[in-house]
Scaffold this motif. Structure first.
Motif: not given
Lengths: 369, 408, 76
Positions: A200-221
């Motif tokens: 997903f390091l190849m997909i993260f840059p497409y995220l439209n709200e990068p500031q929430r990435l940490k929550k999304i990633g941990i939440g999903s995992l």
């Protein structure tokens, strides 16, 4: 990289389905016996740690793909080589999942279909999706997310309703000592499926709200880890340790043993759906990432042109990699985690993070001066 | 009316007479549709034909689930000297004209095949415009051809259909039979480099009631036609039967195995492991080494492990490699036994001669004369087999492996 | 043609990796090569046809790019 944006929810869904993908099918952490579910949870914690490494890298280069910022970190030449190695890694993993999928399909439903045929048909669908781009893939994921959850929910209900859960099967939890369990959790199980989130390091840059990435990633995992742990616990509670570890596909054995009210039985199609959804999303993500990565490394202006050739390479490798399913699984449990997952998921990212840290500190100093 | 109009009108009227195309018409209710023909020899050496004719009304009734009290087929017999004579004699007993276009099956009695051979029979079948080249041939083994044609069967109401499907299914799933048609048999009869083989069929539990509806009314059908072995021919005459492993071995050599089960002994336990062949490819090559013909056969098969009754760790790839080697050895043995048997019979059922003809046409002219009696029986045949195990079913280790652990 | 180069460049190391995995499992090179390519030895006719079709498409995809180049550039 293409001009596309995906929402936080879509990323969450993609990671979730990706993690569930082929991990649902195989006896995950089977060697931990009754404590398999515990090992999965420990591995999930390990997954968090790995995710923080990747997240750290992402924070240094929030608008660049893995294959791009590697060049920034290691310089053009060495960076290109590492990026190329990552592409090989992604393609190899895609091929592994494709093989998992094809062999599973053949074992339980279509024994007379040639493996090549089943895999080819599947990869063609994947190639089509990949050509359409990440946004289409993400939307497909949204659709499948609902379906997969509906399936899992009804399936859990049925298991509970059929009264097959014997919690005693889960005892004694600590037949294997705690330290052993920790060791298992932080070695094999963390690489598959949690560590694979590196794609997903190849997909993260497409995220439209990068500031929430940490929550999304941990939440999903966390969600997928808990799901996997519950399913493994149910597997063992219903089938017992012996049957679970002897099964090629414990979930299938579990589904086949459902019998509620005389009519809800032979629900093998549940397994087929889970297999299709999981396999499709996982292979698609790997293929997409491999295609964009290749386009990036070799400066191909239209990545979609690469989708078909990469698909064929995946298909060929999925056939070449092993002569039997036993050999495939044997490799997957033995050599692959040690010699492939470990360097690509832990060692290289960690090194990259350290170098990036020093490089950016230098830059930061220069800038402040 | 003037003459100019009258002439065309007359011509048109006359034309209608000839364009109807009803010269050779046969209405459906004038036809007796023959589904199978049985040929036997009686004590006087005459040909006895048994014709199985479909009763359309009763077949349909049975399909709809309503009927079934009357038999779906009727049998007529005739005795004569050749096949066409049988036809004309039988028609004295049938109200309709016998129609052969749907005759799918020819059953030949064992005695007839052994003593007179096939050469005198087939011309009528081949020449007739109604008879189809794809008609299947079987040999009635141990019984008269009429017994097979007469017997009433369950599930497939018309027994000709049952016989054909049984052979096809056994060939497909076990490789113990061969589904062969009229054209192929004639082709092989003619060829000097290949002899025909034809499946055998028998009726077990002959109670004398197999031709009455009572036979199909019991759940355990007493007289049930079943496939047994493959008949080997030489010079058009039946000389030997191949059963079980020898039949399968021959089918391996002929590249006609689609799927079959192989049983493997393991550590003293007989038939402990079952391997199912899912697909295979057999390549046969003919060579001349120092002027001597030599045949090399290469078989590659892939399939799954289907049954394991010994504690065996199937998760270990090295165990699988051992298994593959043993399986290959077994297949090789099976094939070699079949080849030796064929050489003993001096009957080249595998078509090695034909192959020699194709690859070495010049030398074949010399070899052809005593191929069957001299060269073929002494032929050197090199068999190479590779088997691949692809999958092991839903379990990896058999549950026996864990039982044993508890014993210790 | 560039895509052809890339495809080969990807395929070859991956085949080597697949062989390497077999060797790491304790096979010798000979055996691992056998194991890599024996799935292609037994083929159904249908399988073979599909294989050829896919190959034709693959070759086509290498050249297809050149023809369409001008066209797609306009679209971008």
């Amino acid at each position: 990289m293409e001009k596309a944006k995906i929402s936080g929810y879509q990323l969450f869904v993609l990671i979730f389905l990706f993690e569930m993908g082929s991990a649902l099918l195989v006896p995950l952490a089977g060697e931990a016996k009754q404590a398999a579910w515990l090992v999965i949870l420990i591995a999930m914690i390990g997954g968090f740690l790995l995710f923080f490494i990747y997240y750290g890298l992402f924070q240094y280069y929030p608008d660049q793909l893995l294959t791009e910022f590697v060049k920034q970190i290691l310089g053009n030449f060495l960076g290109r080589i590492v990026a190329f190695l990552y592409i090989l890694y992604f393609i190899y993993l895609a091929a592994r999942v494709l093989r998992d999928f094809g062999d599973t399909l053949l074992t339980f439903a279509y024994p007379h279909v040639p493996l090549f045929f089943a895999n080819a048909v599947f990869i063609l669908v994947v190639v089509y999706t990949v050509r359409k781009g990440i946004e289409v893939l993400a939307r497909t994921g949204e659709l499948f997310f609902v379906l997969e959850n509906l399936l899992l929910m009804t399936f859990m209900l049925l298991i509970v309703a059929s009264g097959m859960i014997h919690l005693n099967n889960l005892k004694p939890i600590f037949e294997i000592s705690g330290t052993e369990l920790m060791k298992m959790g932080f070695t094999k199980s963390v690489f598959f499926p949690f560590g694979e989130v590196i794609v997903f390091l190849m997909i993260f840059p497409y995220l439209n709200e990068p500031q929430r990435l940490k929550k999304i990633g941990i939440g999903s995992l966390a969600t997928s880890g808990i799901f996997l742990a519950i399913i493994m616990a149910v597997n063992i509670a219903v089938l017992g340790v012996d049957l679970t570890t002897r099964s090629q596909y414990p979930l299938l054995t579990l589904i086949q043993s459902i019998e509620v009210a005389g009519i809800l039985e032979r629900l093998d199609v549940y397994f087929l759906f889970l297999l299709m959804i999981g396999g499709f999303i996982k292979i698609s993500v790997f293929t997409y990432v491999a295609v964009t990565g290749t386009a990036n490394v070799f400066n191909v202006k239209q990545p979609s042109r690469l989708a078909y050739p990469v698909g064929i390479v995946i298909l060929l490798i999925s056939i070449i990699m092993a002569s039997s399913y036993t050999e495939h699984i044997h490799e997957g449990l033995g050599a692959v985690p040690r010699y492939i997952h470990l360097p690509f998921q832990v060692i290289i990212p960690l090194l990259l993070l350290i170098i990036a840290f020093f490089k950016n500190r230098k830059k930061g100093r220069q800038a402040s001066k | 009316m003037n003459r100019k109009r009258l002439v065309p009108l007359l011509m048109m009227l006359i034309a209608t007479l000839f364009t109807t195309g009803c010269w050779d018409k046969t209405e459906l209710n004038e036809m007796a549709i023959v589904s199978a023909v049985g040929l036997d020899r009686n004590k006087e050496g005459k040909l006895v034909g048994t014709f199985q004719i479909i009763n359309p009304g009763n077949v349909a009734g049975a399909l709809q689930g309503g009927g079934g009290t009357n038999p779906p087929i009727s049998i007529y017999r005739a005795t004569g000297d050749n096949v066409l004579e049988l036809d004309s004699l039988a028609s004295t007993k049938i109200s309709r004209d016998m129609y052969f276009a749907h005759a799918n099956l020819v059953v030949i009695g064992e005695e007839l095949a052994k003593e007179e051979g096939l050469n005198d029979i087939f011309d009528a079948f081949e020449r007739s415009p109604e008879f189809r080249a794809t008609t299947r041939i079987v040999i009635a083994r141990g019984v008269k051809a009429r017994d097979i044609v007469e017997t009433l069967t369950a599930i497939d109401k018309v027994s000709a259909e049952k016989v054909i499907k049984t052979i096809e299914t056994t060939e497909k799933t076990q490789g113990k039979n061969i589904s062969i048609n009229l054209q192929e048999v004639i082709k092989n009869l003619l060829s000097t480099g290949k002899e025909p083989i034809i499946s055998g069929f028998t009726v077990k539990g002959n109670t004398g009631k197999e031709d009455s509806m009572e036979n199909t009314m019991s759940s355990d059908i007493e007289a049930n036609p079943n496939a047994v072995g493959i008949g080997v021919f030489k010079d058009g005459k039946l000389i030997d039967w191949l059963d079980g492993d020898k039949a399968i071995g021959s089918m391996w050599v002929l590249d006609r195995i689609e799927s079959t089960n192989l049983n493997l002994d393991w550590e003293g336990k007989k038939d402990a492991i079952t391997y199912q062949v899912i697909r295979q490819k057999t390549n046969v090559g003919a060579k001349l080494v120092n002027g001597k013909p030599k045949i090399s056969i290469k078989v590659r098969a892939e399939g799954d492990i289907r049954e394991v009754n010994v504690p065996l760790n199937l998760t270990d790839t090295h165990v699988l490699i051992d298994l593959e080697k043993k399986l290959a050895k077994d297949v090789k043995k099976e094939m070699e036994v079949a080849i030796v048997r064929a050489q003993k019979n001096k009957s080249d059922i595998f078509g090695f001669g034909e192959l020699m003809h194709e690859s070495h046409p010049k030398e074949w002219k010399k070899l052809e004369k005593n191929w069957d009696d001299d060269t073929f029986p002494k032929l050197e045949v090199d068999v190479q087999v590779e088997t691949f195990i692809r999958r092991t079913g839903l379990r990896n280790k058999p549950f026996l492996s864990n039982l044993k652990k508890k014993d210790q | 043609m560039k895509i052809f180069g890339i495809t080969v460049l990807i395929l070859v190391p991956l085949v080597v990796i697949s062989l390497g995995m077999d060797i790491l499992l304790g096979f010798d090179l000979d055996n691992s090569i056998k194991h890599a390519f024996n799935p292609f030895l037994v083929k159904d006719p249908a399988e073979l046809i599909l294989f050829l079709i896919l190959l034709v498409f693959l070759v086509f995809s290498f050249f297809y790019r050149k023809k369409k180049k001008g066209n797609t550039k306009g679209q971008q």
